[in-house]
Design a protein around this motif. Structure first.
Motif, PDB file in Angstrom:
ATOM      1  N   VAL A 201       0.867  -1.178   0.000  1.00 48.68           N
ATOM      2  CA  VAL A 201       0.000   0.000   0.000  1.00 48.68           C
ATOM      3  C   VAL A 201       0.908   1.232   0.000  1.00 48.68           C
TER       4      VAL A 201
ATOM      5  N   ASP B  81      -2.441   6.707  -3.607  1.00 52.41           N
ATOM      6  CA  ASP B  81      -3.571   6.406  -4.481  1.00 52.41           C
ATOM      7  C   ASP B  81      -4.795   6.245  -3.596  1.00 52.41           C
ATOM      8  N   THR B  82      -5.587   7.295  -3.510  1.00 56.12           N
ATOM      9  CA  THR B  82      -6.735   7.258  -2.602  1.00 56.12           C
ATOM     10  C   THR B  82      -7.816   6.294  -3.065  1.00 56.12           C
ATOM     11  N   GLU B  83      -7.834   5.960  -4.342  1.00 54.69           N
ATOM     12  CA  GLU B  83      -8.838   5.039  -4.860  1.00 54.69           C
ATOM     13  C   GLU B  83      -8.286   3.629  -5.083  1.00 54.69           C
ATOM     14  N   GLY B  84      -7.101   3.388  -4.611  1.00 59.29           N
ATOM     15  CA  GLY B  84      -6.503   2.071  -4.786  1.00 59.29           C
ATOM     16  C   GLY B  84      -7.163   1.011  -3.910  1.00 59.29           C
ATOM     17  N   GLU B  85      -7.023  -0.223  -4.325  1.00 61.94           N
ATOM     18  CA  GLU B  85      -7.612  -1.350  -3.597  1.00 61.94           C
ATOM     19  C   GLU B  85      -6.539  -2.254  -3.000  1.00 61.94           C
ATOM     20  N   GLN B  86      -5.364  -1.708  -2.821  1.00 60.15           N
ATOM     21  CA  GLN B  86      -4.291  -2.534  -2.259  1.00 60.15           C
ATOM     22  C   GLN B  86      -4.592  -2.967  -0.839  1.00 60.15           C
TER      23      GLN B  86
ATOM     24  N   ALA C 221      -7.502  -3.669   0.482  1.00 59.54           N
ATOM     25  CA  ALA C 221      -8.409  -4.819   0.421  1.00 59.54           C
ATOM     26  C   ALA C 221      -7.673  -6.054  -0.072  1.00 59.54           C
ATOM     27  N   GLY C 222      -6.682  -5.848  -0.946  1.00 60.21           N
ATOM     28  CA  GLY C 222      -5.892  -6.980  -1.424  1.00 60.21           C
ATOM     29  C   GLY C 222      -5.071  -7.631  -0.326  1.00 60.21           C
TER      30      GLY C 222
END
Length: 254
Positions: free
Chosen positions: A104, A121-126, A128-129
């Motif tokens: 992240v 990256d405020t919209e990243g999904e790391q 949750a990954g």
């Protein structure tokens, strides 16, 4: 006026021509001795008679109870060993989680002489990954541990299942601790100061949903239950054994 009383029937003729004869003295003695012989409760078989696996008891053949298991103390000891071994497997899960989980990205900045850290990256999904990687690994470890325990001891038992579940939960906790320890520093402010202003660095590993700790034990329980139901040993039916023991040779099975 009342009806006349019906006279009692005459006594039956016990002549030699009559079909019924009183039993002879020898026959009466033999019948009495046979009726006084002890019978096996529930089946009417004489006490001490033997079947193919031993003497018959109140509920069938005693030999059918020789396969009940090694005993409660042994089962508890085996369950403790299983819990310990499964829990130690959490160290490997933690290493794999640290290695496979996405990083992240964070960025440090100085605002009013104070360091602040925010997501690059405020919209990243790391993030949750990271939880998803731990969940998938926990599912795989639950499957492997359940299959291994079933192959080692197919008969199962309540203590063994409890040991498997406890070991899976402790393994999840150990994996979480190992992954956090191997991952980036937990002090993000100090980390941002070390790398400098505006430089991207990785956030520490953490689990957003602590419920993933239960994935390993639940997966192990479900898989072990399914394997036991499909491929586990079946208990011998004492009633069927009794029927087989009493069936004459050459007769078709019941």
């Amino acid at each position: 006026m009342t009806a006349p009383l019906t006279p009692p029937p005459p006594p039956r003729d016990q002549s030699p021509n009559n079909g019924w004869q009183p039993p002879a003295a020898g026959q009466a003695a033999s019948s009495a001795s046979a009726s006084s012989a002890p019978q096996d409760a529930g089946y009417g078989a004489p006490s001490g008679s033997y079947g193919p696996q031993g003497p018959q008891g109140m509920y069938g053949l005693h030999g059918s109870y020789e396969q009940d298991g090694p005993g409660m103390k042994t089962e508890v000891r085996e369950a403790a060993v299983v819990a310990l071994v499964v829990a130690l497997g959490g160290a490997l899960l933690g290493v794999l989680w640290w290695w496979l989980a996405p990083s992240v990205p964070l960025v440090g900045d100085v605002v009013d002489n104070n360091w602040v850290v925010y997501f690059k990256d405020t919209e990243g999904e790391q993030a949750a990954g990271v939880d998803g990687t731990f969940t998938l690994l926990a599912l795989a470890f639950g499957l492997v541990s359940a299959v291994a325990v079933f192959l080692i001891r197919r008969r199962g038992g309540v203590p063994l299942v409890v040991g498997l579940a406890v070991g899976g939960f402790l393994g999840s906790l150990l994996a979480w601790k190992v992954g956090v320890w191997l991952g980036p520093s937990q002090d993000v402010i100090a980390h941002a100061k070390d790398v400098g202003k505006g430089v991207t660095f990785s956030a520490p590993l953490k689990l957003g949903a602590k419920g993933v700790w239960l994935v390993w034990p639940l997966a192990a329980l479900v898989v072990h239950l399914g394997l036991t139901a499909l491929f586990g040993p079946r208990d011998v039916d004492p009633y069927q054994q009794q029927l087989e023991a009493q069936r004459p040779q050459g007769a078709p099975p019941v």
